[in-house]
Design an enzyme around this catalytic site. Structure first.
Site, short mmCIF file in Angstrom:
data_model
loop_
_atom_site.label_atom_id
_atom_site.label_comp_id
_atom_site.label_asym_id
_atom_site.label_seq_id
_atom_site.Cartn_x
_atom_site.Cartn_y
_atom_site.Cartn_z
N SER A 44 63.99 27.17 68.66
CA SER A 44 64.93 28.29 68.85
C SER A 44 66.14 27.79 69.62
CB SER A 44 64.25 29.40 69.64
OG SER A 44 65.21 30.38 70.00
N TYR A 99 59.48 33.06 76.89
CA TYR A 99 59.80 32.64 75.52
C TYR A 99 60.68 31.38 75.55
CZ TYR A 99 61.89 32.80 70.83
OH TYR A 99 62.33 32.48 69.57
P1 NAD Z 1 58.18 36.52 61.75
O1 NAD Z 1 57.48 37.41 62.70
O2 NAD Z 1 58.76 37.14 60.53
O3 NAD Z 1 57.21 35.35 61.34
C1 NAD Z 1 56.33 34.74 62.26
C2 NAD Z 1 54.97 34.59 61.59
O4 NAD Z 1 54.10 33.94 62.49
C3 NAD Z 1 54.34 35.93 61.26
O5 NAD Z 1 53.96 36.00 59.91
C4 NAD Z 1 53.15 36.02 62.19
O6 NAD Z 1 52.05 36.72 61.63
C5 NAD Z 1 52.82 34.57 62.41
N1 NAD Z 1 52.08 34.36 63.64
C6 NAD Z 1 52.30 34.92 64.85
N2 NAD Z 1 51.38 34.50 65.73
C7 NAD Z 1 50.55 33.65 65.07
C8 NAD Z 1 49.41 32.90 65.43
N3 NAD Z 1 48.91 32.96 66.67
N4 NAD Z 1 48.84 32.15 64.49
C9 NAD Z 1 49.32 32.09 63.25
N5 NAD Z 1 50.39 32.81 62.84
C10 NAD Z 1 50.99 33.56 63.74
O7 NAD Z 1 59.31 35.80 62.58
P2 NAD Z 1 60.38 34.70 62.13
O8 NAD Z 1 61.70 35.21 62.55
O9 NAD Z 1 60.19 34.29 60.76
O10 NAD Z 1 60.01 33.54 63.17
C11 NAD Z 1 59.56 32.27 62.77
C12 NAD Z 1 59.80 31.27 63.89
O11 NAD Z 1 61.19 31.19 64.13
C13 NAD Z 1 59.16 31.64 65.21
O12 NAD Z 1 58.63 30.49 65.83
C14 NAD Z 1 60.31 32.16 66.02
O13 NAD Z 1 60.13 32.01 67.39
C15 NAD Z 1 61.43 31.29 65.52
N6 NAD Z 1 62.76 31.89 65.77
C16 NAD Z 1 63.14 33.03 65.14
C17 NAD Z 1 64.37 33.57 65.41
C18 NAD Z 1 64.82 34.84 64.76
O14 NAD Z 1 65.88 35.32 65.15
N7 NAD Z 1 64.12 35.40 63.81
C19 NAD Z 1 65.23 32.94 66.31
C20 NAD Z 1 64.81 31.77 66.92
C21 NAD Z 1 63.56 31.25 66.64
#
Ligand code: NAD
Length: 696
Positions: free
Chosen positions: A573, A586
């Site tokens: 992130s 976080y």
């Molecule tokens: P999302 O919630 O759509 O997807 C995350 C997925 O991870 C979900 O399907 C969830 O069920 C799964 N998950 C959560 N905990 C879990 C566990 N313990 N074991 C297995 N699966 C698990 O969110 P996203 O936006 O697609 O995020 C994906 C990654 O990107 C994350 O690591 C998030 O921190 C990072 N991220 C996202 C953003 C954003 O703005 N969306 C920004 C920076 C970083």
């Protein structure tokens, strides 16, 4: 041989509404819908139909025949070639004899009716010169078992009487077409013919009758085998016992990456594992080693499976996987040497160059069958073809002596110049063809977009997620677009060590190994430090920091065992680089991911494992993170709603653009592919520009 009855699925009322070409399509799809009737892609069908010539308007006879490539079960109208019968007959006048039969293939396009772009196949003359309107050529296991028996001629006569004739082995082509014509003219009441070591031809002047005849003949062969083999142990009886179902998968999961690593020098190979009852019966049997050595018989069997399989040295009674693994390199090298010797023995002056000398089929006593090919569908189909070969060997060896094709004949088909031309016409493989990826959080926004990008580039993808419902839905969507072969799912919590270990074993057994790991599963949380409970802190650390550690460790173990390098991509992130208000847990956990990636880049380099980081920021659309508490907390921190937040983040970015999951997927693709072959320990921010996150 199965004694089960073949079902006549012909619907006369439906067929009455159809034109002759439509009836041919209907018959072909019905025949191809049952693998006992013909194997995948094997066999072809034809109909000779009167049409008005587009130039003269005069009625002329046209043959519709399955074109080059394709499968009768799934063929559509455009899969048939159409050729003028009078021109096909005229070819006989310029045929220079057996030594020149391949040149006739180049003349077939001159016989094309109505500018049909579908190329005619080398089997076209086999249909053209049979003086009947409808011809079916099938590869039923029950009939090939007869065709591959030492006394196949006598057996054919015994089972079918005068109805079905017999012709000795002859490679498909113009000459065999003439043989078939001669047979028909000399035996006008015959309904078909068994081709030695090959398959079945049946014919009739009516489409429905032809379909029914084909079924009846195959049924007769099945019934005959059922009666002959009742009560007899197959393949000389069992000498090994199968391991339990889970133990079989566990052994396969350990063997497959090591085999893959040793046979992927020309291109990355994808694996398939089959421990069905038919396979286990064969690999556990007394005669397996001897039969496997004889090679497969039907030409399209061994084109897919190579002439023979490799029997892996594994003792089911005293399983010692480590010992088997230690001996694999020598076994694989011996197979290669043997194959090269076969090539050298049989090659002709103008033969194409030696192709990949590695085995396609690996038989493991007590465990099952592993197949490897350039993509998952081909690996699966190669396995299915070997099951056809097992069925053939079961039948033939029970009633007679099974005989494979003579080696030179097998070689002449495998290295046929026409076959080589077909290979040369194949489209260039996609950039991730043959690669296997595991994406954690694969059911989420960024994970599923990344999986989709990889699939579009030709990879196989294992989606791992804790959310079973979303996992099933995501897989369904991706399967609809990319097919069931290339998508698998595993329910996994990244904080559960045993579950993580299992998930990687699943990837190994489903696809043969791993090239790309995307560590992406995550959450987000927001709270001022004074309100951050130990539980909240711990949750961030568990899922983000520890979770990324656990999946990386298993990914490393698998990639190291495989010995093909690999690419690990962390979705961290922007907040791992730039501090953000009210999100200490976080941000700290994300920073830990980034530093873990740097450490792993150091450790992985010596074995070609690259580790890189993609940092997203503010990917609101498609992300589940932006639906729950995090949305509320961020909205309240910045005193706005979801739309307002999206605007706020866009305006805050240097480029004034919103960031979408597909944008993150592009960076995750760059790091997964060879485009970034010389990058490790790197970071790409995909955040529309944020000076706080500039790396230095
Ligand atoms: P999302 O919630 O759509 O997807 C995350 C997925 O991870 C979900 O399907 C969830 O069920 C799964 N998950 C959560 N905990 C879990 C566990 N313990 N074991 C297995 N699966 C698990 O969110 P996203 O936006 O697609 O995020 C994906 C990654 O990107 C994350 O690591 C998030 O921190 C990072 N991220 C996202 C953003 C954003 O703005 N969306 C920004 C920076 C970083």
């Amino acid at each position: 041989m199965s004694g089960n009855r073949l079902e006549n699925k012909w619907n006369a009322a439906k067929a009455a509404e159809m034109s002759e070409p439509e009836k041919l399509l209907y018959r072909s799809n019905l025949l191809g819908s049952d693998k006992r009737i013909t194997n995948y892609g094997g066999g072809n069908t034809s109909a000779k139909v009167m049409h008005a010539d587009p130039l003269t308007g005069q009625m002329t006879q046209v043959m519709w025949v399955k074109g080059s490539g394709g499968d009768v079960g799934s063929i559509k109208m455009d899969g048939f070639a159409t050729l003028y019968m009078d021109k096909l007959r005229a070819l006989k006048g310029i045929y220079r004899g057996q030594d020149f039969e391949d040149e006739m293939v180049g003349l077939l396009p001159h016989c094309t009716f109505n500018l049909n772009p579908r190329a005619a196949s080398i089997d076209t003359p086999l249909h053209a010169y049979v003086p009947k309107k409808h011809v079916d050529h099938m590869h039923p296991d029950a009939v090939i078992a007869i065709a591959a028996s030492r006394d196949s001629r006598a057996m054919t006569a015994q089972i079918f009487g005068d109805d079905i004739g017999w012709l000795p082995w002859k490679r498909p082509g113009f000459e065999l077409g003439l043989w078939l014509e001669k047979f028909c003219l000399e035996n006008p009441s015959a309904k078909g013919v068994v081709l030695e070591s090959h398959g079945l031809f049946t014919w009739d002047d009516d489409a429905e009758m032809c379909y029914k005849l084909t079924l009846d003949i195959i049924q007769k062969a099945q019934d005959w085998f059922a009666a002959q083999t009742a009560g007899k142990p197959a393949f000389g009886g069992a000498v090994h016992s199968s391991l339990g179902a889970q133990a079989r998968r566990d052994v396969a999961a350990r063997l497959m990456p090591v085999i893959r690593g040793q046979i992927s020098n020309l291109q990355p190979m994808v694996g398939h594992f089959d421990d069905s009852a038919a396979v286990l019966e064969f690999v556990n049997s007394a005669n397996m080693v001897a039969l496997a050595e004889l090679g497969t018989s039907c030409p399209d069997h061994f084109l897919r499976t190579k002439i023979k399989p490799l029997v892996v040295d594994f003792t089911a009674a005293k399983p010692d996987v480590a010992a088997t693994l230690a001996g694999l390199a020598a076994q694989i090298a011996a197979y290669r040497d043997d194959y090269c010797a076969y090539y050298t023995r049989c090659k002709r002056d103008n033969s194409p160059a030696l192709r990949d000398p590695n085995a396609v089929v690996y038989l493991v006593p007590g465990v099952g069958m592993i197949t490897f090919a350039k993509d998952k569908a081909t690996a699966r189909i190669s396995g299915e073809f070997y099951v056809n070969a097992i069925n053939v060997m079961r039948g033939a060896s029970a009633v007679s002596t099974y005989v494979g094709l003579p080696e030179q004949e097998a070689f002449d088909i495998e290295y046929w110049l026409l076959e080589e031309a077909k290979l040369a016409r194949m489209p260039k493989p996609k950039s991730l063809a043959g690669r296997v990826a595991l994406v954690t959080g694969g059911a989420g926004g960024i994970g599923s977009a990344t999986a989709e990008k990889y699939l579009a580039e030709g990879a196989c993808v294992m989606l791992a997620d804790i959310d079973e419902a979303s996992l099933a839905k995501t897989a369904q969507n991706l399967i609809a677009r990319y097919g069931a072969d290339v998508v698998r799912t595993v329910h996994m919590n990244v904080t559960d060590e045993a579950a993580v270990i299992r998930a990687f074993a699943e990837a190994a057994v489903e696809f043969g190994g791993l090239d790309i790991l995307v560590s992406n599963a995550g959450i987000a949380s927001s709270a001022p430090i004074e309100n951050t409970t130990l539980a909240l802190w711990q949750k961030n650390m568990d899922i983000l920091s520890t979770g990324y550690f656990l999946v990386s460790r298993e990914g490393f173990r698998l990639m190291r065992a495989q010995g093909m390098g690999g690419s690990v991509v962390f979705i961290a992130s922007k907040n791992g680089l730039a501090a953000s208000p009210n999100a200490a847990a976080y941000c700290t956990a994300k920073a830990s991911e980034i530093h873990l990636a740097r450490c792993l880049a150091l450790e992985g380099a010596e074995v070609g494992i690259r580790v890189n980081v993609v940092n997203p920021d503010a990917v609101l659309r498609g992300s589940k993170i932006w639906e729950g508490d995090w949305l509320e907390q961020r909205s309240s921190t910045y005193k706005t709603d979801k739309e307002g937040l999206e605007d706020m983040y866009r305006n805050r970015s240097l480029l004034k653009r919103s960031v979408f999951p597909e944008d993150i997927a592009e960076a995750a693709y760059f790091f997964a592919s060879d485009l970034s072959a010389k990058s490790t320990g790197n970071i790409i921010n995909v955040d529309a520009g944020n000076k706080e996150a500039f790396t230095r």
